[in-house]
Scaffold this active site. Structure first.
Site, PDB file in Angstrom:
ATOM      1  N   TYR A 141       0.513  -1.152  -0.181  1.00 43.32           N
ATOM      2  CA  TYR A 141       0.051   0.332   0.250  1.00 43.32           C
ATOM      3  C   TYR A 141       0.675   1.786  -0.198  1.00 43.32           C
ATOM      4  O   TYR A 141      -0.149   2.147  -0.269  1.00 43.32           O
ATOM      5  CB  TYR A 141      -0.719   0.028   1.731  1.00 43.32           C
ATOM      6  CG  TYR A 141      -2.057  -1.367   1.494  1.00 43.32           C
ATOM      7  CD1 TYR A 141      -2.513  -1.843   0.071  1.00 43.32           C
ATOM      8  CD2 TYR A 141      -3.060  -1.122   2.098  1.00 43.32           C
ATOM      9  CE1 TYR A 141      -3.017  -2.517   0.028  1.00 43.32           C
ATOM     10  CE2 TYR A 141      -4.215  -2.193   1.888  1.00 43.32           C
ATOM     11  CZ  TYR A 141      -4.047  -3.001   1.057  1.00 43.32           C
ATOM     12  OH  TYR A 141      -5.479  -3.957   0.918  1.00 43.32           O
ATOM     13  N   LYS A 187       3.343 -15.640   2.288  1.00 40.11           N
ATOM     14  CA  LYS A 187       3.359 -15.985   0.984  1.00 40.11           C
ATOM     15  C   LYS A 187       4.600 -16.417   0.110  1.00 40.11           C
ATOM     16  O   LYS A 187       4.629 -16.093  -0.911  1.00 40.11           O
ATOM     17  CB  LYS A 187       2.438 -15.255  -0.562  1.00 40.11           C
ATOM     18  CG  LYS A 187       2.047 -16.276  -1.920  1.00 40.11           C
ATOM     19  CD  LYS A 187       0.737 -17.317  -1.653  1.00 40.11           C
ATOM     20  CE  LYS A 187       0.468 -17.576  -3.553  1.00 40.11           C
ATOM     21  NZ  LYS A 187      -0.333 -18.768  -2.485  1.00 40.11           N
ATOM     22  N   ASP A 219      -3.209 -18.223   1.141  1.00 42.33           N
ATOM     23  CA  ASP A 219      -4.291 -18.808   0.537  1.00 42.33           C
ATOM     24  C   ASP A 219      -5.485 -19.557   1.223  1.00 42.33           C
ATOM     25  O   ASP A 219      -6.645 -20.410   1.781  1.00 42.33           O
ATOM     26  CB  ASP A 219      -4.815 -19.389  -0.750  1.00 42.33           C
ATOM     27  CG  ASP A 219      -2.664 -20.074  -1.068  1.00 42.33           C
ATOM     28  OD1 ASP A 219      -2.143 -19.862  -0.497  1.00 42.33           O
ATOM     29  OD2 ASP A 219      -2.425 -20.545  -2.231  1.00 42.33           O
ATOM     30  N   ASP A 243      -5.460  -7.241   5.324  1.00 41.93           N
ATOM     31  CA  ASP A 243      -6.741  -5.861   4.691  1.00 41.93           C
ATOM     32  C   ASP A 243      -7.689  -7.680   4.290  1.00 41.93           C
ATOM     33  O   ASP A 243      -8.903  -7.335   5.136  1.00 41.93           O
ATOM     34  CB  ASP A 243      -6.186  -5.684   3.847  1.00 41.93           C
ATOM     35  CG  ASP A 243      -7.910  -4.131   3.668  1.00 41.93           C
ATOM     36  OD1 ASP A 243      -8.180  -4.800   4.307  1.00 41.93           O
ATOM     37  OD2 ASP A 243      -6.978  -3.753   2.738  1.00 41.93           O
ATOM     38  N   ASP A 247     -10.875  -8.997   7.319  1.00 46.55           N
ATOM     39  CA  ASP A 247     -12.601  -8.792   7.072  1.00 46.55           C
ATOM     40  C   ASP A 247     -12.744 -10.331   7.149  1.00 46.55           C
ATOM     41  O   ASP A 247     -14.644 -10.687   7.848  1.00 46.55           O
ATOM     42  CB  ASP A 247     -12.734  -8.393   5.782  1.00 46.55           C
ATOM     43  CG  ASP A 247     -12.772  -7.007   5.894  1.00 46.55           C
ATOM     44  OD1 ASP A 247     -12.166  -6.408   6.867  1.00 46.55           O
ATOM     45  OD2 ASP A 247     -13.273  -6.004   4.959  1.00 46.55           O
TER      46      ASP A 247
END
Ligand code: NAD
Length: 365
Positions: A141, A187, A219, A243, A247
Protein backbone atom coordinates in the site's frame (compact mmCIF):
# COMPACT_ATOMS: atom_id res chain seq x y z
CA UNK A 1 -2.53 6.63 36.96
CA UNK A 2 -3.84 9.48 34.83
CA UNK A 3 -4.31 9.32 31.05
CA UNK A 4 -5.22 11.82 28.33
CA UNK A 5 -7.78 10.40 25.92
CA UNK A 6 -8.52 12.27 22.71
CA UNK A 7 -12.07 11.74 21.44
CA UNK A 8 -12.73 12.00 17.72
CA UNK A 9 -16.47 11.26 17.35
CA UNK A 10 -16.55 12.11 13.63
CA UNK A 11 -19.68 11.79 11.49
CA UNK A 12 -22.95 9.85 11.24
CA UNK A 13 -23.30 7.38 14.09
CA UNK A 14 -19.72 8.18 15.16
CA UNK A 15 -20.84 10.63 17.91
CA UNK A 16 -23.55 8.21 19.12
CA UNK A 17 -21.19 5.25 19.60
CA UNK A 18 -18.43 7.50 20.98
CA UNK A 19 -20.87 8.78 23.59
CA UNK A 20 -21.56 5.17 24.58
CA UNK A 21 -17.83 4.40 24.67
CA UNK A 22 -17.11 7.39 26.90
CA UNK A 23 -19.77 6.33 29.42
CA UNK A 24 -18.14 2.90 29.61
CA UNK A 25 -14.63 4.41 29.86
CA UNK A 26 -15.81 6.52 32.81
CA UNK A 27 -17.38 3.54 34.55
CA UNK A 28 -14.35 1.29 34.07
CA UNK A 29 -11.99 4.11 35.08
CA UNK A 30 -13.89 4.57 38.32
CA UNK A 31 -14.03 0.87 39.07
CA UNK A 32 -10.35 0.29 38.30
CA UNK A 33 -9.12 3.54 39.80
CA UNK A 34 -7.75 5.21 36.69
CA UNK A 35 -8.03 8.97 36.08
CA UNK A 36 -9.03 9.87 32.53
CA UNK A 37 -8.97 13.33 30.99
CA UNK A 38 -10.89 13.82 27.75
CA UNK A 39 -10.13 16.19 24.90
CA UNK A 40 -12.71 16.19 22.11
CA UNK A 41 -11.71 17.24 18.58
CA UNK A 42 -13.21 17.29 15.10
CA UNK A 43 -12.30 14.84 12.34
CA UNK A 44 -13.79 13.92 8.96
CA UNK A 45 -16.80 15.62 7.38
CA UNK A 46 -17.59 17.75 10.45
CA UNK A 47 -14.03 19.10 10.40
CA UNK A 48 -14.34 19.84 6.68
CA UNK A 49 -17.55 21.80 7.33
CA UNK A 50 -15.83 24.02 9.87
CA UNK A 51 -12.25 24.28 8.58
CA UNK A 52 -12.41 23.02 4.94
CA UNK A 53 -10.00 20.18 5.81
CA UNK A 54 -10.88 16.76 7.29
CA UNK A 55 -7.93 16.78 9.71
CA UNK A 56 -6.57 20.00 11.23
CA UNK A 57 -3.15 20.57 12.80
CA UNK A 58 -4.95 21.18 16.09
CA UNK A 59 -6.58 17.74 16.04
CA UNK A 60 -3.29 16.13 15.07
CA UNK A 61 -1.44 17.96 17.85
CA UNK A 62 -4.04 16.85 20.40
CA UNK A 63 -3.40 13.25 19.28
CA UNK A 64 0.38 13.74 19.63
CA UNK A 65 -0.23 14.92 23.20
CA UNK A 66 -2.48 11.96 24.06
CA UNK A 67 -2.04 8.57 25.66
CA UNK A 68 -4.85 7.11 23.58
CA UNK A 69 -7.18 8.21 20.80
CA UNK A 70 -10.77 7.00 20.42
CA UNK A 71 -12.39 7.45 17.03
CA UNK A 72 -16.08 6.97 16.19
CA UNK A 73 -16.40 6.93 12.40
CA UNK A 74 -16.07 9.34 9.51
CA UNK A 75 -17.69 9.92 6.14
CA UNK A 76 -21.07 10.28 4.51
CA UNK A 77 -22.76 10.98 1.18
CA UNK A 78 -22.42 14.74 1.66
CA UNK A 79 -18.65 14.60 1.19
CA UNK A 80 -18.37 11.81 -1.40
CA UNK A 81 -17.70 14.12 -4.35
CA UNK A 82 -14.86 16.04 -2.69
CA UNK A 83 -11.34 15.62 -4.09
CA UNK A 84 -9.56 12.60 -2.58
CA UNK A 85 -7.38 14.54 -0.09
CA UNK A 86 -10.38 16.44 1.31
CA UNK A 87 -12.58 13.39 1.82
CA UNK A 88 -13.28 12.45 5.46
CA UNK A 89 -11.64 9.03 4.93
CA UNK A 90 -8.35 10.73 3.90
CA UNK A 91 -8.11 12.03 7.48
CA UNK A 92 -7.98 8.47 8.80
CA UNK A 93 -5.09 7.41 6.57
CA UNK A 94 -3.19 10.59 7.39
CA UNK A 95 -3.77 10.15 11.13
CA UNK A 96 -2.65 6.49 11.16
CA UNK A 97 0.50 7.36 9.23
CA UNK A 98 1.26 10.49 11.32
CA UNK A 99 0.94 8.53 14.59
CA UNK A 100 3.12 5.68 13.25
CA UNK A 101 0.40 3.09 14.00
CA UNK A 102 2.15 0.11 12.45
CA UNK A 103 0.04 -2.60 14.10
CA UNK A 104 -3.65 -3.15 13.53
CA UNK A 105 -5.40 -5.54 15.88
CA UNK A 106 -8.77 -7.04 15.01
CA UNK A 107 -10.12 -9.60 17.46
CA UNK A 108 -12.32 -12.38 16.10
CA UNK A 109 -14.29 -13.57 19.07
CA UNK A 110 -17.57 -15.41 18.88
CA UNK A 111 -20.15 -14.52 21.52
CA UNK A 112 -22.19 -17.61 22.41
CA UNK A 113 -25.42 -15.59 22.47
CA UNK A 114 -24.90 -14.53 18.84
CA UNK A 115 -23.64 -17.83 17.48
CA UNK A 116 -26.93 -18.52 15.70
CA UNK A 117 -26.77 -15.27 13.72
CA UNK A 118 -23.52 -16.27 11.99
CA UNK A 119 -23.69 -17.81 8.53
CA UNK A 120 -21.39 -20.57 9.79
CA UNK A 121 -22.06 -23.78 11.67
CA UNK A 122 -22.35 -23.51 15.44
CA UNK A 123 -19.93 -26.35 16.16
CA UNK A 124 -17.24 -24.81 13.91
CA UNK A 125 -17.56 -21.42 15.58
CA UNK A 126 -18.03 -22.30 19.23
CA UNK A 127 -15.00 -21.19 21.27
CA UNK A 128 -13.39 -19.17 18.47
CA UNK A 129 -11.19 -16.45 19.95
CA UNK A 130 -8.21 -15.12 18.00
CA UNK A 131 -6.72 -11.84 16.88
CA UNK A 132 -5.47 -10.78 13.46
CA UNK A 133 -2.38 -8.62 13.74
CA UNK A 134 -1.91 -6.72 10.51
CA UNK A 135 1.13 -4.62 9.60
CA UNK A 136 -0.44 -1.25 8.81
CA UNK A 137 2.11 1.28 7.57
CA UNK A 138 4.26 -0.68 5.09
CA UNK A 139 4.00 -3.23 2.29
CA UNK A 140 2.35 -2.82 -1.08
CA UNK A 141 0.00 0.00 0.00
CA UNK A 142 2.97 2.31 0.48
CA UNK A 143 5.78 0.80 -1.68
CA UNK A 144 7.41 2.80 -4.51
CA UNK A 145 7.46 2.79 -7.48
CA UNK A 146 3.73 2.72 -8.09
CA UNK A 147 1.52 3.91 -10.93
CA UNK A 148 -0.10 3.02 -14.22
CA UNK A 149 -0.08 4.13 -17.83
CA UNK A 150 -2.11 3.02 -20.84
CA UNK A 151 -0.29 -0.29 -21.12
CA UNK A 152 0.41 -1.43 -17.56
CA UNK A 153 -0.05 -0.80 -13.86
CA UNK A 154 2.49 -1.50 -11.08
CA UNK A 155 2.97 -1.49 -7.31
CA UNK A 156 5.85 -2.49 -5.09
CA UNK A 157 5.65 -4.87 -2.14
CA UNK A 158 8.59 -4.17 0.10
CA UNK A 159 9.39 -4.71 3.78
CA UNK A 160 12.47 -3.63 5.69
CA UNK A 161 14.02 -5.73 8.47
CA UNK A 162 12.99 -3.09 11.02
CA UNK A 163 9.35 -3.13 9.90
CA UNK A 164 9.09 -6.92 10.13
CA UNK A 165 10.99 -7.20 13.40
CA UNK A 166 8.84 -4.64 15.24
CA UNK A 167 5.51 -6.22 14.23
CA UNK A 168 6.97 -9.68 14.93
CA UNK A 169 7.92 -8.68 18.46
CA UNK A 170 4.48 -7.17 18.99
CA UNK A 171 2.85 -10.46 17.90
CA UNK A 172 4.97 -12.65 20.17
CA UNK A 173 4.41 -10.32 23.13
CA UNK A 174 0.66 -10.41 22.58
CA UNK A 175 0.68 -14.19 22.23
CA UNK A 176 2.41 -14.39 25.63
CA UNK A 177 -0.66 -12.74 27.16
CA UNK A 178 -2.95 -15.20 25.38
CA UNK A 179 -2.50 -18.85 24.40
CA UNK A 180 1.13 -18.51 23.22
CA UNK A 181 0.68 -19.36 19.58
CA UNK A 182 1.57 -17.22 16.55
CA UNK A 183 0.61 -18.15 12.98
CA UNK A 184 2.64 -16.05 10.55
CA UNK A 185 0.84 -15.77 7.23
CA UNK A 186 2.74 -15.10 3.99
CA UNK A 187 3.13 -16.22 0.39
CA UNK A 188 6.75 -17.38 0.67
CA UNK A 189 6.30 -20.01 -2.04
CA UNK A 190 5.88 -17.25 -4.65
CA UNK A 191 7.05 -13.88 -3.28
CA UNK A 192 10.63 -13.02 -2.28
CA UNK A 193 9.33 -10.32 0.09
CA UNK A 194 7.36 -13.06 1.88
CA UNK A 195 10.46 -15.29 2.10
CA UNK A 196 12.26 -12.34 3.73
CA UNK A 197 9.25 -11.84 6.06
CA UNK A 198 9.33 -15.53 7.03
CA UNK A 199 13.13 -15.60 7.66
CA UNK A 200 12.93 -12.43 9.76
CA UNK A 201 9.98 -13.66 11.85
CA UNK A 202 11.90 -16.88 12.58
CA UNK A 203 14.91 -14.83 13.73
CA UNK A 204 12.69 -12.76 16.05
CA UNK A 205 11.12 -15.97 17.34
CA UNK A 206 14.48 -16.92 18.91
CA UNK A 207 13.75 -14.20 21.52
CA UNK A 208 10.36 -15.82 22.30
CA UNK A 209 10.95 -19.56 22.40
CA UNK A 210 8.10 -19.99 24.91
CA UNK A 211 5.66 -19.07 22.10
CA UNK A 212 4.78 -21.57 19.37
CA UNK A 213 5.30 -20.34 15.80
CA UNK A 214 3.71 -21.77 12.63
CA UNK A 215 3.94 -20.49 9.08
CA UNK A 216 0.94 -20.60 6.79
CA UNK A 217 0.44 -19.53 3.18
CA UNK A 218 -2.22 -16.85 2.83
CA UNK A 219 -4.50 -18.92 0.56
CA UNK A 220 -4.49 -21.73 3.10
CA UNK A 221 -5.05 -19.25 5.97
CA UNK A 222 -8.20 -17.91 4.26
CA UNK A 223 -9.50 -21.50 4.04
CA UNK A 224 -8.49 -22.43 7.58
CA UNK A 225 -10.20 -19.40 9.14
CA UNK A 226 -13.47 -20.63 7.67
CA UNK A 227 -12.79 -24.37 8.12
CA UNK A 228 -11.43 -24.42 11.67
CA UNK A 229 -11.09 -20.96 13.25
CA UNK A 230 -10.47 -22.39 16.74
CA UNK A 231 -6.91 -23.40 15.74
CA UNK A 232 -5.75 -19.74 15.77
CA UNK A 233 -4.56 -17.54 18.61
CA UNK A 234 -2.51 -14.69 17.05
CA UNK A 235 -2.51 -14.45 13.25
CA UNK A 236 0.38 -12.23 12.16
CA UNK A 237 0.50 -10.87 8.64
CA UNK A 238 1.45 -8.07 6.26
CA UNK A 239 -0.70 -5.10 5.21
CA UNK A 240 -2.38 -6.50 2.07
CA UNK A 241 -3.00 -10.03 3.38
CA UNK A 242 -4.17 -8.63 6.73
CA UNK A 243 -6.65 -6.32 5.05
CA UNK A 244 -8.42 -9.31 3.54
CA UNK A 245 -7.99 -11.85 6.37
CA UNK A 246 -9.19 -9.44 9.07
CA UNK A 247 -12.47 -8.95 7.19
CA UNK A 248 -12.96 -12.71 6.80
CA UNK A 249 -12.12 -13.22 10.47
CA UNK A 250 -14.46 -10.40 11.51
CA UNK A 251 -17.43 -11.56 9.55
CA UNK A 252 -17.40 -15.16 10.78
CA UNK A 253 -18.33 -13.69 14.14
CA UNK A 254 -21.53 -11.95 12.99
CA UNK A 255 -22.43 -8.26 12.67
CA UNK A 256 -20.33 -5.26 11.70
CA UNK A 257 -21.74 -3.52 14.76
CA UNK A 258 -19.81 -5.95 16.99
CA UNK A 259 -16.26 -5.57 15.64
CA UNK A 260 -13.66 -3.55 17.56
CA UNK A 261 -10.13 -2.59 16.50
CA UNK A 262 -6.92 -1.16 17.89
CA UNK A 263 -4.06 0.41 15.97
CA UNK A 264 -0.82 0.65 17.90
CA UNK A 265 2.62 2.16 17.25
CA UNK A 266 5.69 2.60 19.42
CA UNK A 267 4.29 5.77 20.98
CA UNK A 268 0.61 6.21 20.13
CA UNK A 269 -2.53 4.11 20.00
CA UNK A 270 -5.92 4.54 18.38
CA UNK A 271 -9.11 2.59 19.07
CA UNK A 272 -12.13 2.50 16.80
CA UNK A 273 -15.04 0.30 15.82
CA UNK A 274 -14.54 -1.36 12.44
CA UNK A 275 -17.85 -0.09 11.06
CA UNK A 276 -18.32 3.20 9.22
CA UNK A 277 -20.59 6.18 9.90
CA UNK A 278 -23.79 4.31 8.87
CA UNK A 279 -25.59 7.39 7.47
CA UNK A 280 -28.73 5.26 6.94
CA UNK A 281 -29.33 5.00 10.70
CA UNK A 282 -27.55 8.11 12.02
CA UNK A 283 -29.47 10.21 14.52
CA UNK A 284 -32.00 7.49 15.34
CA UNK A 285 -30.39 6.29 18.57
CA UNK A 286 -30.48 2.75 17.20
CA UNK A 287 -26.78 2.09 16.41
CA UNK A 288 -25.13 -0.88 18.04
CA UNK A 289 -22.58 0.54 20.52
CA UNK A 290 -20.88 -2.81 21.25
CA UNK A 291 -18.07 -2.50 18.67
CA UNK A 292 -17.17 0.87 20.20
CA UNK A 293 -17.47 -0.49 23.76
CA UNK A 294 -15.35 -3.51 22.88
CA UNK A 295 -12.74 -1.08 21.48
CA UNK A 296 -12.69 0.49 24.95
CA UNK A 297 -11.82 -2.95 26.36
CA UNK A 298 -8.84 -3.03 23.98
CA UNK A 299 -7.81 0.45 25.19
CA UNK A 300 -7.82 -0.66 28.82
CA UNK A 301 -5.77 -3.69 27.90
CA UNK A 302 -3.20 -2.35 25.46
CA UNK A 303 -2.72 1.29 26.52
CA UNK A 304 -3.58 1.28 30.22
CA UNK A 305 -2.25 -2.25 30.79
CA UNK A 306 -5.28 -3.32 32.87
CA UNK A 307 -6.26 -6.62 31.31
CA UNK A 308 -8.70 -7.28 34.11
CA UNK A 309 -10.71 -4.19 33.14
CA UNK A 310 -10.78 -5.41 29.55
CA UNK A 311 -12.02 -8.82 30.73
CA UNK A 312 -14.75 -7.20 32.85
CA UNK A 313 -15.96 -5.03 29.93
CA UNK A 314 -16.01 -8.04 27.61
CA UNK A 315 -17.89 -10.09 30.19
CA UNK A 316 -20.38 -7.21 30.63
CA UNK A 317 -21.05 -7.27 26.88
CA UNK A 318 -21.52 -11.04 26.96
CA UNK A 319 -23.99 -10.74 29.84
CA UNK A 320 -26.05 -8.05 28.06
CA UNK A 321 -26.32 -10.36 25.05
CA UNK A 322 -27.06 -13.37 27.23
CA UNK A 323 -29.96 -11.43 28.79
CA UNK A 324 -31.44 -11.22 25.29
CA UNK A 325 -30.83 -7.52 24.65
CA UNK A 326 -30.29 -6.69 20.99
CA UNK A 327 -29.92 -3.57 18.87
CA UNK A 328 -31.73 -3.79 15.54
CA UNK A 329 -28.67 -5.02 13.55
CA UNK A 330 -28.39 -8.20 15.65
CA UNK A 331 -32.06 -8.66 16.51
CA UNK A 332 -33.36 -12.22 16.45
CA UNK A 333 -36.58 -13.94 17.48
CA UNK A 334 -37.37 -13.93 21.19
CA UNK A 335 -34.91 -11.12 21.96
CA UNK A 336 -35.63 -7.61 23.19
CA UNK A 337 -35.00 -4.68 20.87
CA UNK A 338 -33.05 -1.92 22.65
CA UNK A 339 -31.64 1.48 21.74
CA UNK A 340 -27.97 2.53 21.75
CA UNK A 341 -28.41 4.07 25.21
CA UNK A 342 -30.32 1.09 26.66
CA UNK A 343 -27.58 -1.30 25.52
CA UNK A 344 -24.95 1.03 26.99
CA UNK A 345 -26.84 1.21 30.30
CA UNK A 346 -26.99 -2.58 30.41
CA UNK A 347 -23.24 -2.92 29.87
CA UNK A 348 -22.54 -0.31 32.56
CA UNK A 349 -24.84 -2.06 35.04
CA UNK A 350 -23.13 -5.34 34.26
CA UNK A 351 -19.65 -3.88 34.80
CA UNK A 352 -20.68 -2.66 38.24
CA UNK A 353 -22.41 -5.96 39.03
CA UNK A 354 -19.48 -8.11 37.91
CA UNK A 355 -17.05 -5.99 39.87
CA UNK A 356 -19.24 -6.05 42.97
CA UNK A 357 -19.73 -9.82 42.77
CA UNK A 358 -16.02 -10.32 42.25
CA UNK A 359 -15.31 -8.31 45.36
CA UNK A 360 -17.71 -10.63 47.20
CA UNK A 361 -16.03 -13.65 45.64
CA UNK A 362 -19.28 -14.65 43.89
CA UNK A 363 -18.00 -14.20 40.38
CA UNK A 364 -14.65 -14.97 38.83
CA UNK A 365 -13.46 -14.19 35.34
P1 NAD B 1 -21.02 1.30 7.29
O1 NAD B 1 -20.18 0.44 8.14
O2 NAD B 1 -21.18 2.71 7.72
O3 NAD B 1 -22.49 0.67 7.16
C1 NAD B 1 -22.77 -0.57 6.54
C2 NAD B 1 -24.11 -1.13 7.04
O4 NAD B 1 -23.94 -1.59 8.39
C3 NAD B 1 -25.21 -0.05 7.10
O5 NAD B 1 -26.44 -0.65 6.77
C4 NAD B 1 -25.24 0.39 8.53
O6 NAD B 1 -26.48 0.85 8.98
C5 NAD B 1 -24.82 -0.90 9.26
N1 NAD B 1 -24.05 -0.57 10.48
C6 NAD B 1 -22.77 -0.17 10.54
N2 NAD B 1 -22.42 0.05 11.83
C7 NAD B 1 -23.50 -0.22 12.57
C8 NAD B 1 -23.76 -0.18 13.97
N3 NAD B 1 -22.84 0.19 14.86
N4 NAD B 1 -25.00 -0.50 14.37
C9 NAD B 1 -25.94 -0.91 13.52
N5 NAD B 1 -25.77 -0.98 12.19
C10 NAD B 1 -24.54 -0.63 11.72
O7 NAD B 1 -20.41 1.23 5.82
P2 NAD B 1 -20.81 2.05 4.52
O8 NAD B 1 -22.30 2.25 4.47
O9 NAD B 1 -20.13 1.37 3.42
O10 NAD B 1 -20.12 3.48 4.70
C11 NAD B 1 -20.77 4.65 5.18
C12 NAD B 1 -19.72 5.72 5.33
O11 NAD B 1 -18.76 5.36 6.32
C13 NAD B 1 -18.92 5.98 4.04
O12 NAD B 1 -18.71 7.35 3.92
C14 NAD B 1 -17.61 5.24 4.29
O13 NAD B 1 -16.54 5.78 3.57
C15 NAD B 1 -17.44 5.47 5.78
N6 NAD B 1 -16.59 4.48 6.46
C16 NAD B 1 -15.85 4.95 7.48
C17 NAD B 1 -15.09 4.08 8.23
C18 NAD B 1 -14.34 4.61 9.40
O14 NAD B 1 -14.60 5.72 9.82
N7 NAD B 1 -13.41 3.85 9.97
C19 NAD B 1 -15.07 2.70 7.92
C20 NAD B 1 -15.86 2.25 6.88
C21 NAD B 1 -16.64 3.16 6.15
Amino acid sequence: MSYQVVLLPGDGIGPEVTNAAVQVMKTAAEVFNVALEFNEQLIGGCSYEKYQVPLTDETLQACYDSDAVFLGAVGGPKWESLPHQLKPEAALLKLRKALGLFTNIRPAKVYDALIDSSTMKKEVLHGTDFIVLRELTGGIYFGEPRGFDNERGWNTMEYSREEVERIGRMAFKMARERRRKVTSVDKANVLEVSQFWRNTIHEVHKEFTDVELNDMYVDNAAMQIVRNPKQFDVVLTSNLFGDILSDIAGMITGSLGMLPSASIGSKYSLYEPVHGSAPDIAGQGSANPLAAISSVALMFNYTFGIQKAADVIEKAIELALAKGLRTQDILSEGCKLVSTQEMTNAVIENINEIYHNQALGVFSL
